[in-house]
Design a protein around this motif. Structure first.
Motif, PDB file in Angstrom:
ATOM      1  N   UNK A 241     -15.240-101.655 -25.244  1.00 16.40           N
ATOM      2  CA  UNK A 241     -14.710-102.119 -26.512  1.00 16.40           C
ATOM      3  C   UNK A 241     -14.401-100.928 -27.398  1.00 16.40           C
ATOM      4  N   UNK A 242     -13.312-100.970 -28.097  1.00 14.40           N
ATOM      5  CA  UNK A 242     -13.003 -99.934 -29.062  1.00 14.40           C
ATOM      6  C   UNK A 242     -12.229-100.536 -30.220  1.00 14.40           C
ATOM      7  N   UNK A 243     -12.439 -99.938 -31.358  1.00 13.54           N
ATOM      8  CA  UNK A 243     -11.827-100.447 -32.574  1.00 13.54           C
ATOM      9  C   UNK A 243     -10.469 -99.788 -32.769  1.00 13.54           C
ATOM     10  N   UNK A 244      -9.486-100.572 -33.183  1.00 14.88           N
ATOM     11  CA  UNK A 244      -8.157-100.047 -33.464  1.00 14.88           C
ATOM     12  C   UNK A 244      -7.901-100.139 -34.961  1.00 14.88           C
ATOM     13  N   UNK A 245      -7.645 -98.998 -35.565  1.00 10.89           N
ATOM     14  CA  UNK A 245      -7.285 -98.958 -36.983  1.00 10.89           C
ATOM     15  C   UNK A 245      -5.872 -98.399 -37.075  1.00 10.89           C
ATOM     16  N   UNK A 246      -4.931 -99.161 -37.631  1.00  7.72           N
ATOM     17  CA  UNK A 246      -3.541 -98.691 -37.686  1.00  7.72           C
ATOM     18  C   UNK A 246      -3.369 -97.498 -38.624  1.00  7.72           C
ATOM     19  N   UNK A 247      -2.533 -96.546 -38.195  1.00  5.24           N
ATOM     20  CA  UNK A 247      -2.211 -95.391 -39.034  1.00  5.24           C
ATOM     21  C   UNK A 247      -1.092 -95.730 -40.013  1.00  5.24           C
ATOM     22  N   UNK A 248      -0.223 -96.668 -39.599  1.00  6.85           N
ATOM     23  CA  UNK A 248       0.962 -97.031 -40.380  1.00  6.85           C
ATOM     24  C   UNK A 248       0.954 -98.539 -40.640  1.00  6.85           C
ATOM     25  N   UNK A 249       1.399 -98.933 -41.815  1.00  2.00           N
ATOM     26  CA  UNK A 249       1.512-100.354 -42.153  1.00  2.00           C
ATOM     27  C   UNK A 249       2.965-100.640 -42.528  1.00  2.00           C
ATOM     28  N   UNK A 250       3.566-101.635 -41.869  1.00  4.44           N
ATOM     29  CA  UNK A 250       4.933-102.054 -42.182  1.00  4.44           C
ATOM     30  C   UNK A 250       4.868-103.453 -42.777  1.00  4.44           C
ATOM     31  N   UNK A 251       5.433-103.611 -43.966  1.00 11.30           N
ATOM     32  CA  UNK A 251       5.404-104.910 -44.641  1.00 11.30           C
ATOM     33  C   UNK A 251       6.705-105.130 -45.402  1.00 11.30           C
ATOM     34  N   UNK A 252       6.937-106.375 -45.780  1.00  9.46           N
ATOM     35  CA  UNK A 252       8.156-106.711 -46.506  1.00  9.46           C
ATOM     36  C   UNK A 252       7.819-106.842 -47.990  1.00  9.46           C
ATOM     37  N   UNK A 253       8.489-106.030 -48.805  1.00  8.09           N
ATOM     38  CA  UNK A 253       8.276-106.052 -50.244  1.00  8.09           C
ATOM     39  C   UNK A 253       9.620-106.202 -50.959  1.00  8.09           C
ATOM     40  N   UNK A 254       9.715-107.254 -51.748  1.00  2.00           N
ATOM     41  CA  UNK A 254      10.944-107.540 -52.498  1.00  2.00           C
ATOM     42  C   UNK A 254      12.170-107.615 -51.583  1.00  2.00           C
ATOM     43  N   UNK A 255      11.968-108.233 -50.409  1.00  5.73           N
ATOM     44  CA  UNK A 255      13.067-108.449 -49.471  1.00  5.73           C
ATOM     45  C   UNK A 255      13.427-107.258 -48.614  1.00  5.73           C
ATOM     46  N   UNK A 256      12.671-106.146 -48.715  1.00  3.06           N
ATOM     47  CA  UNK A 256      12.957-104.946 -47.920  1.00  3.06           C
ATOM     48  C   UNK A 256      11.733-104.557 -47.103  1.00  3.06           C
ATOM     49  N   UNK A 257      11.996-104.042 -45.890  1.00  2.00           N
ATOM     50  CA  UNK A 257      10.911-103.574 -45.029  1.00  2.00           C
ATOM     51  C   UNK A 257      10.456-102.198 -45.506  1.00  2.00           C
ATOM     52  N   UNK A 258       9.157-102.066 -45.743  1.00  2.00           N
ATOM     53  CA  UNK A 258       8.584-100.810 -46.252  1.00  2.00           C
ATOM     54  C   UNK A 258       7.591-100.260 -45.242  1.00  2.00           C
TER      55      UNK A 258
END
Length: 448
Positions: A241-258
């Motif tokens: 077992x190993x934990x995965x912590x993302x280095x990058x976060x992609x999300x949609x803010x005000x209709x744009x991918x950030x």
């Protein structure tokens, strides 16, 4: 033959692997967890580095140490009842069995049942075989076996000892959600799937089909998702077992991918001003050199850490500029992309891009992926356009998912189907991708 010694001068340019370059390469290769360890080690070894919230952390730790003074200490008898370092599921179940109030006969039956529970928590022997085995040494009937089995199924983790997935979910549902508003609907769905003659072959497919036929499908699905399909795995000691912590976060803010860095994995560290002020007051030469050396190393580390984060973010932004359709459509929207494509755009060496993406993870609305996942080879369509090999795999999965289970498609038929849609893929390529996806052949997928 005479040998003469001759001296000559020449000027050449060589890239020296300085300590700073080595540090930059090392930090770039680290994933989020290893980076956190490296930061902690640097703070311990270098007095000039400290967390920005060091004072706040100290105050919290003092509060915790004060509050623990009022804790009630358990008695020795209570501590003996706590399971310590249970190595596997079997040990944990045996420990619960010893604490139970079963008779000696029932306990012997339970021991045999536990011996036939696998790491996933499922019973690997049927009641008939268990009866035949136990009946050699004692007088027993099926009712006694089922009664003890039912008792074992109430042991923690709930659902252990089930014969199949549906029974496992049913046990957990009855234990945790007896008063839930969707209990009756969910129970009826599980019973319907359990009574289906093909239940043992395609349990999951049948379950999903039954859920989708109800108006409350979303809430029922959420209820079933809260159940554990393999309750025993949490107690498997040798499970990697190993934990995965993302280095990058992609999300949609005000209709744009950030695209942005994950703020939780980059703790804010700073130079300790108290030690900086000490340098001017210290007269001992060795002490002064020691402090100056550590101050310089601290500055180099902070600079290398900042460059690492900026480089990874720059590469991630370019990846998701190219793979925007993935965010909108899923795997079918992945475009062909190589390390060379990114390295040319940002004027970096391919090895640097590789270090930025290797063992680094990104969190998207569609799940957490390794950054290297978004690099794939390309195939040409009949219209002259390029399509990613990952998109082909996604199409293949969708085609097989929607096929007639009584008459599944062969690799040649899938190849012909894709060709009609302008995507020419050889039959052997379909076979290769199907095997990579661990999808069985048409004959093995057929429901008989």
């Amino acid at each position: 033959m005479k040998i003469k010694n001759k001296q000559s001068l020449s000027i050449t340019n060589k890239l020296a692997m300085t300590t700073q370059i080595q540090l930059a390469i090392k930090l770039l290769q680290l994933n989020s967890l290893d980076l956190q360890k490296e930061i902690d080690e640097q703070i311990i070894s270098n007095p000039f580095l400290e967390h920005e919230n060091y004072i706040e952390l100290s105050a919290i730790s003092q509060e915790m140490s004060i509050s623990t003074g009022n804790l009630e200490v358990k008695s020795v008898d209570q501590l003996n009842d706590i399971p310590v370092n249970q190595e596997n599921l079997r040990d944990y179940l045996i420990w619960q069995l010893r604490l139970s109030s079963l008779t000696d006969k029932d306990r012997l039956i339970a021991y045999h049942i536990i011996d036939y529970i696998n790491d996933d928590g499922y019973l690997t022997i049927n009641a008939k075989d268990l009866f035949l085995m136990l009946n050699k040494n004692m007088e027993i009937n099926f009712q006694e076996i089922f009664a003890v089995l039912h008792r074992v199924q109430t042991f923690d983790p709930i659902g252990v000892g089930a014969n199949n997935l549906i029974e496992c979910l049913e046990i957990q549902l009855n234990h945790f959600y007896k008063n839930h508003e969707n209990y009756s609907i969910t129970t009826n769905i599980l019973n319907k799937v359990k009574n289906n003659p093909n239940a043992n072959i395609v349990e999951l497919d049948l379950l999903l089909n039954e859920i989708n036929q109800h108006d409350e499908s979303v809430s029922v699905m959420e209820l079933i998702k809260s159940l554990n399909p393999k309750p025993g795995l949490m107690f498997v000691g040798n499970l990697d077992q190993h934990q995965i912590i993302p280095d990058i976060v992609v999300s949609k803010k005000e209709g744009k991918w950030v695209t942005e860095l994950n703020p939780t994995i980059n703790p804010k560290i700073k130079i300790n001003k108290i030690y900086v002020d000490m340098i001017t007051n210290i007269k001992n030469k060795e002490d002064k050199e020691y402090l100056k050396s550590n101050l310089q190393n601290a500055k180099f580390f902070l600079k290398a850490l900042k460059n690492r984060n900026l480089t990874i973010l720059q590469v991630a932004k370019l990846i998701f500029e190219e793979q925007r359709e993935f965010l909108n459509q899923g795997e079918i929207g992945i475009k062909p992309l190589t390390l060379k494509d990114i390295s040319k755009t940002i004027n970096m060496h391919e090895s640097t891009v590789s270090r930025c993406t290797n063992n680094k993870f990104v969190q998207t609305p569609r799940g957490v992926y390794e950054m290297k996942y978004f690099f794939s080879s390309e195939l040409k369509t009949n219209l002259g356009e390029s399509i990613s090999s990952r998109a082909i795999k996604s199409l293949l999965e969708n085609i097989i998912k929607k096929e007639d289970k009584l008459d599944p498609l062969s690799d040649l038929q899938i190849s012909d189907s894709l060709s009609k849609n302008g995507i020419k893929v050889a039959r052997r390529t379909i076979s290769k991708y199907r095997e990579m996806l661990s999808i069985p052949k048409a004959n093995d997928r057929k429901i008989k």
